[in-house]
Design a protein around this motif. Structure first.
Motif, PDB file in Angstrom:
ATOM      1  N   ALA A 147       0.836  -1.207   0.000  1.00 22.31           N
ATOM      2  CA  ALA A 147       0.000   0.000   0.000  1.00 22.31           C
ATOM      3  C   ALA A 147       0.867   1.252   0.000  1.00 22.31           C
ATOM      4  O   ALA A 147       0.571   2.234  -0.689  1.00 22.31           O
ATOM      5  CB  ALA A 147      -0.926  -0.001   1.220  1.00 22.31           C
ATOM      6  N   LEU A 148       1.966   1.240   0.762  1.00 24.19           N
ATOM      7  CA  LEU A 148       2.889   2.388   0.765  1.00 24.19           C
ATOM      8  C   LEU A 148       3.503   2.566  -0.622  1.00 24.19           C
ATOM      9  O   LEU A 148       3.492   3.656  -1.195  1.00 24.19           O
ATOM     10  CB  LEU A 148       4.013   2.160   1.778  1.00 24.19           C
ATOM     11  N   HIS A 149       4.023   1.455  -1.164  1.00 23.64           N
ATOM     12  CA  HIS A 149       4.722   1.544  -2.448  1.00 23.64           C
ATOM     13  C   HIS A 149       3.819   1.994  -3.580  1.00 23.64           C
ATOM     14  O   HIS A 149       4.238   2.743  -4.457  1.00 23.64           O
ATOM     15  CB  HIS A 149       5.355   0.188  -2.788  1.00 23.64           C
ATOM     16  N   GLN A 150       2.566   1.543  -3.556  1.00 26.45           N
ATOM     17  CA  GLN A 150       1.650   1.965  -4.626  1.00 26.45           C
ATOM     18  C   GLN A 150       1.516   3.468  -4.682  1.00 26.45           C
ATOM     19  O   GLN A 150       1.290   4.037  -5.741  1.00 26.45           O
ATOM     20  CB  GLN A 150       0.260   1.392  -4.364  1.00 26.45           C
ATOM     21  N   ARG A 151       1.610   4.111  -3.531  1.00 27.94           N
ATOM     22  CA  ARG A 151       1.474   5.568  -3.506  1.00 27.94           C
ATOM     23  C   ARG A 151       2.829   6.252  -3.545  1.00 27.94           C
ATOM     24  O   ARG A 151       2.940   7.440  -3.305  1.00 27.94           O
ATOM     25  CB  ARG A 151       0.696   5.972  -2.249  1.00 27.94           C
ATOM     26  N   GLY A 152       3.880   5.455  -3.796  1.00 24.39           N
ATOM     27  CA  GLY A 152       5.210   6.050  -3.933  1.00 24.39           C
ATOM     28  C   GLY A 152       5.865   6.404  -2.622  1.00 24.39           C
ATOM     29  O   GLY A 152       6.798   7.207  -2.590  1.00 24.39           O
ATOM     30  N   ILE A 153       5.385   5.827  -1.515  1.00 22.57           N
ATOM     31  CA  ILE A 153       5.983   6.140  -0.212  1.00 22.57           C
ATOM     32  C   ILE A 153       6.992   5.039   0.126  1.00 22.57           C
ATOM     33  O   ILE A 153       6.632   3.867   0.153  1.00 22.57           O
ATOM     34  CB  ILE A 153       4.899   6.188   0.892  1.00 22.57           C
ATOM     35  N   ASN A 154       8.249   5.424   0.388  1.00 23.11           N
ATOM     36  CA  ASN A 154       9.248   4.413   0.747  1.00 23.11           C
ATOM     37  C   ASN A 154       8.999   3.932   2.172  1.00 23.11           C
ATOM     38  O   ASN A 154       8.443   4.668   2.991  1.00 23.11           O
ATOM     39  CB  ASN A 154      10.656   4.999   0.681  1.00 23.11           C
ATOM     40  N   VAL A 155       9.480   2.721   2.476  1.00 18.94           N
ATOM     41  CA  VAL A 155       9.246   2.185   3.820  1.00 18.94           C
ATOM     42  C   VAL A 155      10.005   2.976   4.875  1.00 18.94           C
ATOM     43  O   VAL A 155       9.617   2.986   6.037  1.00 18.94           O
ATOM     44  CB  VAL A 155       9.601   0.682   3.873  1.00 18.94           C
ATOM     45  N   ARG A 156      11.063   3.711   4.469  1.00 24.70           N
ATOM     46  CA  ARG A 156      11.775   4.499   5.486  1.00 24.70           C
ATOM     47  C   ARG A 156      10.867   5.599   6.063  1.00 24.70           C
ATOM     48  O   ARG A 156      11.190   6.206   7.076  1.00 24.70           O
ATOM     49  CB  ARG A 156      13.066   5.082   4.927  1.00 24.70           C
ATOM     50  N   TYR A 157       9.726   5.857   5.411  1.00 29.67           N
ATOM     51  CA  TYR A 157       8.770   6.846   5.931  1.00 29.67           C
ATOM     52  C   TYR A 157       7.787   6.232   6.929  1.00 29.67           C
ATOM     53  O   TYR A 157       6.849   6.891   7.361  1.00 29.67           O
ATOM     54  CB  TYR A 157       7.957   7.469   4.788  1.00 29.67           C
TER      55      TYR A 157
END
Length: 1293
Positions: A780-790
């Motif tokens: 879900a994070l990656h689909q919206r372009g959010i890296n896991v470090r966030y």
């Protein structure tokens, strides 16, 4: 046949039969071929004659005559090769024991690699004879291997051990075998009483137990039927010269079940008994020698038990659903396994030996030239559909083979089975070549990354590089080549496996690189051909062409980051490698002196220091950002034009327009579309505008400037990936440009924090994103372009959200993901210091420190090794995985948790509170944490009940650690045509043309099968949608069959407890119920509930849907008390996550009221229905049909209550002779239960007569189709369709 991946037939009948899971090949009906060729036109393909013909090719039937069996019919297709008939025969029950034979037509031997259509005289009804051929050593080995495979065909140990692309599936245990034909033998409605509906205690709402053992229920078919005790190569191999000249090929040693020890000769004529024993060699034939062409025939003659059990075994094997036994394209590992006996297995032993040498048995030359294969498949023609299918299939097949070989090689490297090419250097600097693949370790060799973060950067670079390879591979520019790349994490080491550029090992790097830089920008070179090739990728990847200065202060033009190196191989191909900076840097994690971030970022505490300086933005973020800017651009241009127009007409309603123009809110940017839409559409409006007059040109210029477009006449945003790279210098004349680019990067970083994170939280609030575990959260994070470090930032944002209570599930999953990722980071370095002999002790000690409540976990050092450690161990070139220190043994639970807290702070900038009570404070489950850490690190543990809460003994012992698997990252090549069909099918469905949509999706399924073989996540999504459509169109049996395949496939390719698998189980239960298979429906729902409890616990919005389903089915089978337990739990969860005034809650109240009515407890029923009525009235108004329905039901309940009261009074007054009015106690009809099930699952039926005019369904379907297809092409799985539940029916009914 099904398992033969690299099929060369297009959508022919056999394929369709196979796709439809018929497994058997006796299907002669033409109807099996569902192609009618018109798929093409709909799919918008250039459907020239030849394409249509290829797809339309129909099959024909041939007769097959094998020795000792009756002739039988086989349906074949002109596109098939003769070899495929061989495969079918080797899989059929009555011919499976033959491997060395030829097929003959009228006495002529058919060529194995010929297509059937090219064979003269082969037509409908031809008779093909199976003729036994003489053996060679190779054929004899293939035969023994095949017999071994048949003997092991029901044995799950390969799936537990994660070899040969086997994986687990448990569906058949819950459905008693195949669902397809079982409608007949399942209990029909009148025998309801016989169903035992009580679930095990741990599945009931409110249970705190989370047992592990039910995760892998025992399959009675797996009780091995022993056919032989031992089958192994004899120690007398190979035959001496004089025996070779008698035709001896090899010797086997066999112990039968009856304890008879025999020695067998494999000769050119077949297999026979010889007179050798363990200690004396006597190759003469025994008397009788039982010469047989097949080993099975020989063994059947000497061992009655073998004959009986082998026949039974083959019967069972062919009864299994094909999807339970086909190999998956990539290996899936199981994190739990029972204790499996280690049996003697000659083939496995031999495989282990040859694989150590990197040999491949079945190809000429015995080692594969991976680079040549990977690049040649890319060069295949792609002008029309059949060519593209062939090309994509070849690319996919080579990639999955390469990923498997690279994984084997990486494990061999870490296990110390491969000699380094630079053995003199210290371990971490060593490099390896095995099976034509180059392996390097993820350490900072020769201080290459010193300025970028040392080892941390060296660890991050391979995954960045892999993302670059994926991106360039997806753009697929002709003439530009990337390396096959696989990143493997194993035993604490990161290994990068790459295919080898021809000639690169013979030359120095300085000579080879003709584009880019080998020292991060100090020296830079460029090359026209590379600029021309990379220019074609610049638009889709949003990379800006730019100039940099080289060491002589000359300007050099680049169209990629400086690290990207161009090398022309000895094969003349243009390769690019080191793509770790394909995407621009993430300024939130890259503090730069003298640069200020926008206030949105600063408010969240950015920029933050990160471990390394390679933090990049994700491609999805770049897409979303450009999309967002495009909307802004259109808005501004439109606004200015309107104002100009208004000024001309001197009207005064400008303010209204301003408001209007602002309506497309930022949330529109949530759905990153595939690149083409944004860039193609981006040119259209601008040209239109600018042709008008100078004024409108100025409008476009202003809008371009405002959004940071690199062009002044049209919208075009691209990024310069070298901005802020240390060591890169730009020429003076591009200062303005660089400033613009810096601003753009700051805006993108702010966009992530101010738009994407809030949009994710918003999606979770309205339940369009419903992560259940770490993997789905990451997705879900990656689909919206959010890296896991966030992740820490996301959790902080959640914490400050007013509706925090409705996001509790999301917060909990986030915390557990953050903790297990920190533990994984620590575990990685912890394992590097452990020598092989202490591995299981070290892993169990770590898990005890992490999860056990036992305060002083003490590690068990292996005693015997301690003695011998005195010997000299001073050699330098030990294998990477052989640390000899015992420092790991001193780790304590408090120290580990202290490290986890500091890791969370330093990496995720998140403060974990009250370390001692983390699990209680955040409501985590230890079983969930165990699953997450095991999956992330590749640990496999023994499946048993672990007592985490005992303070007297540790939870894990070293015997509980069974294995440690690699965690593999690789590129997933796509089936583009199939995907277009899939999309156009979905579009048709959205417009209400269900039948046409269904046909297109069937066509997509065929094409997917053509490219991927039978097993793949995208095929799984396709089957799920087909089943849903079949169900809506009233074909329940077909829905059941397709959904069964979807479940099996999901178990096999994603894992038995993956959230998607849980969803598939729920859908299947619904279709089972609709088919009258009530007990099966319940078993499936109970299984889904158990899995969900294990994966994320009871407190999750999706649990409400599951419990409503269970409650309704139980209501249907008149288990009222049990039904209430589930429905009331669903009501509680719905109230918590949707708010007490939501329509979902109203529906929940209604369902509970219905059960109370069935129990004749009218007061409770009235109470619940009133609650529901109030919600409907407030939300929909008095006049709405739903409010009226509820009000009618209230009246009915009141009448029933009054009637009951009257009767009771009558009884009190007149005693036993009262005249009692019969009360109507209604058991719910199945139809009414099914109707409610459909409503809660978001399914609405339409009479077929209305089909052309459907508006109703669009709302529902478009909701789920739009949100759920977007993701498949962003490299992730199509989301479960069940997130489309109508809001308790807001009523779009």
């Amino acid at each position: 046949k099904v398992a033969n991946h690299s099929k060369l037939s297009f959508s022919n009948c056999r394929d369709t039969a196979m796709v439809n899971g018929d497994g058997a090949h006796e299907h002669t009906e033409e109807s099996d071929s569902k192609q009618d060729g018109n798929g093409e036109a709909d799919g918008g393909e250039e459907s020239n004659e030849q394409e249509v013909i290829v797809i339309q090719d129909t099959g024909f039937t041939v007769k097959i005559q094998a020795p000792g069996t009756e002739p039988f019919d086989l349906q074949v297709s002109p596109q098939e090769m003769v070899q495929e008939i061989h495969q079918v025969l080797m899989d059929r029950e009555d011919t499976c024991h033959r491997t060395c034979f030829s097929l003959q037509l009228d006495g002529n031997v058919l060529d194995n690699f010929a297509e059937l259509k090219s064979i003269e005289g082969l037509q409908e009804g031809s008779l093909l004879k199976v003729v036994e051929e003489p053996y060679t050593v190779r054929e004899a080995r293939i035969h023994v291997r095949h017999i071994r495979d048949l003997l092991k065909s029901l044995d799950p140990s390969d799936a537990y051990n994660g070899v040969d692309c086997n994986s687990l599936s448990f569906l058949s245990i819950f459905t008693d075998g195949d669902l397809g034909d079982s409608g007949k033998r399942k209990k029909k409605g009148n025998e309801l009483e016989q169903i035992d509906c009580t679930p095990p205690e741990h599945i009931l709402p409110g249970s705190k137990e989370r047992p592990l053992v039910p995760l892998q229920p025992q399959n009675k078919d797996w009780k091995p039927m022993q056919c032989l005790k031992v089958l192994t190569m004899s120690g007398w191999n190979p035959p001496p010269g004089n025996r070779k000249m008698h035709g001896d090929l090899m010797y086997l040693y066999i112990v039968t079940v009856e304890e008879r020890h025999v020695s067998i000769t494999a000769s050119t004529r077949g297999f026979y008994l010889n007179q050798s024993t363990t200690y004396t060699f006597n190759p003469k034939p025994a008397n009788p020698s039982f010469l047989s062409h097949s080993l099975v025939e020989l063994l059947s003659q000497i061992s009655p038990a073998f004959k009986k059990n082998f026949t039974a075994l083959q019967k069972k094997r062919v009864q299994r659903h094909p999807f339970e036994r086909i190999a998956t394209p990539f290996q899936v590992y199981s994190w739990t396994a029972p204790q499996v006996d280690h049996a003697m297995d000659c083939v496995r032993a031999e495989d282990a030996y040859t694989s150590r040498l990197g040999y491949e048995e079945h190809i000429p030359g015995q080692t594969r030239d991976w680079n040549e294969e990977l690049q040649t498949t890319r060069e295949l023609p792609r002008k029309n559909l059949p060519e593209r299918l062939l090309r994509e299939r070849a690319i996919f097949k080579v990639h999955s083979d390469f990923a498997a070989a690279a994984t084997r090689g990486a494990m061999a490297v870490i296990d110390g089975n491969v000699m380094a090419i630079n053995p003199g250097e210290e371990t971490r600097m060593q490099m390896f070549i095995w099976n034509n693949i180059f392996f390097s370790l993820g350490f900072d060799v020769r201080d290459h990354y010193r300025e970028l973060g040392g080892d941390a950067a060296a660890h991050a670079a391979p995954t960045n590089d892999l993302n670059g390879v994926r991106a360039y591979g997806a753009v697929d520019v002709e003439g530009l080549y990337t390396l096959g790349t696989v990143v493997v994490d194993y035993r604490g080491y990161r290994v990068t496996a790459q295919s080898i550029i021809p000639g690169i090992l013979e030359r120095e790097q300085e000579q080879s690189v003709i584009y880019g830089s080998i020292d991060f920008g100090k020296t830079v070179v460029s090359h026209n051909k590379y600029l021309e090739l990379l220019d074609k990728t610049s638009r889709p990847l949003k990379v800006q062409r730019h100039n940099v200065l080289n060491e002589k202060n000359e300007t050099v033009e680049l169209c990629s980051s400086v690290e990207c190196k161009g090398i022309i191989g000895n094969d003349g191909r243009h390769y690019i490698l080191d793509l770790l900076r394909t995407f621009p840097p993430d300024l939130n994690f890259l503090p730069v002196e003298g640069e200020e971030l926008p206030p949105e970022s600063q408010r969240q505490g950015f920029p933050r220091q990160h471990r390394h300086r390679l933090a990049c933005l994700r491609q999805e973020l770049i897409e979303a950002f450009v999309e967002h800017r495009y909307l802004l651009f259109m808005k501004m241009a439109a606004l200015q034009l309107m104002q100009q127009k208004a000024n001309k007409e001197t009207k005064t309603d400008v303010p209204a327009i301003t408001e209007n123009a602002n309506t497309p809110t930022e949330s529109n940017a949530d759905t990153p579309q595939t690149h083409t839409t944004s860039s193609d559409s981006s040119n259209a409006p601008t040209t239109e505008v600018s042709s008008d007059n100078p004024k409108s040109r100025e409008v476009v210029l202003n809008a371009c400037k405002a959004v940071g477009s690199i062009s002044n006449t049209s919208f075009d945003i691209r990024f310069n990936p070298d901005i802020f790279s240390p060591g890169v210098r730009f020429p003076d004349d591009s200062t303005d440009d660089v400033q613009k680019q810096k601003q753009l990067l700051k805006d993108a970083a702010a966009f992530l924090v101010s738009c994407q994170i809030p949009s994710l939280v918003k999606d979770c609030l309205d339940h369009s994103a419903l992560p259940m575990d770490g993997a789905t959260l990451t997705e879900a994070l990656h689909q919206r372009g959010i890296n896991v470090r966030y992740l820490g930032t996301v959790l902080e944002f959640l914490d400050k959200t007013p509706a925090k209570a409705q996001l509790e599930h999301f917060y909990r999953i986030g915390i557990s993901e953050l903790i297990t990722r920190c533990a994984k980071h620590i575990f990685k370095t912890y394992l590097q210091g452990v020598e092989l002999s202490a591995l299981s002790a070290a892993v169990s000690h770590f898990l005890n420190c992490f999860l056990s409540s036992f305060p002083d976990a003490v590690a068990h050092l292996p005693p015997d090794e301690l003695v011998s450690r005195r010997k000299s161990r001073k050699r330098r070139n030990r294998v990477p995985g052989s640390g000899d220190n015992t420092a790991w043994a001193s780790l304590t639970p408090s120290e580990l948790w202290k490290n986890i807290v500091s890791e969370a702070q330093s990496y995720y900038h998140f403060a974990i509170e009250c370390v001692d009570q983390v699990v209680e404070k955040y409501g985590l489950q230890k079983s969930t944490l165990l699953r997450e850490i095991s999956i992330k690190t590749g640990i496999q543990i023994l499946i048993k009940e672990y007592n985490f809460d005992s303070r007297h003994k540790p939870a894990f012992t070293e015997e509980d650690i069974l294995n440690i698997f690699p965690v593999v990252k690789h590129v997933n090549p796509k089936a583009s045509d199939a995907f277009h069909f899939f999309q156009s099918g979905q579009a048709k469905v959205q417009q209400g043309f269900l039948k046409e949509g269904c046909e297109l999706i069937n066509e997509a399924l065929n094409l997917f099968n053509n490219v991927y073989g039978a097993m793949h996540v995208e095929i799984c999504a396709c089957l799920r949608l087909l089943a849903r459509l079949n169900y809506i169109m009233g074909d329940h049996a077909e829905a059941l069959s397709n959904q069964q395949k979807a479940v099996l496939m999901s178990e096999r390719v994603l894992g038995i407890e993956h959230p998607n698998t849980i969803q598939e189980y729920m859908h299947l239960a619904l279709y089972c119920f609709a088919n009258g298979q009530l007990s099966t429906a319940l078993k499936l729902l109970y299984r889904a509930r158990y899995l969900m409890l294990l994966v994320c616990g009871e407190d999750h919005p999706e649990m409400a849907l599951l419990d409503s389903n269970i409650g309704l089915v139980l209501h249907g089978v008149m288990e009222y008390d049990l039904s209430l337990r589930f429905l009331e739990n669903a009501l509680t969860i719905n109230t918590k996550y949707h708010g007490a005034r939501s329509l979902k809650v109203a529906l929940s109240h209604h369902l509970v009221a219905r059960v109370y009515e069935s129990k004749a407890e009218f007061r409770s029923a009235l109470q619940h229905e009133k609650e529901g009525y109030t919600i409907y009235k407030n939300q929909m108004g008095e006049a709405h049909e739903k409010t009226k329905e509820s009000s009618e039901y209230l009246k009915y309940l009141t009448q029933q209550a009054v009637a009951l009261q009257r009767t009771m009074n009558e009884i009190y007054k007149n005693g036993s002779n009262a005249s009692i009015m019969p009360l109507k106690f209604t058991a719910p009809s199945m139809a009414s239960v099914l109707e409610q099930l459909n409503i809660i699952n978001g399914i609405i039926f339409i009479p077929l007569s209305l089909l052309p005019h459907i508006i109703i369904i669009i709302d529902l379907f478009s909701a789920f189709l739009l949100t759920h297809t977007q993701s498949v092409y962003n490299g992730s799985i199509i989301h479960s369709l069940s997130h489309s539940h109508s809001d308790g029916g807001k009523l779009r009914l």
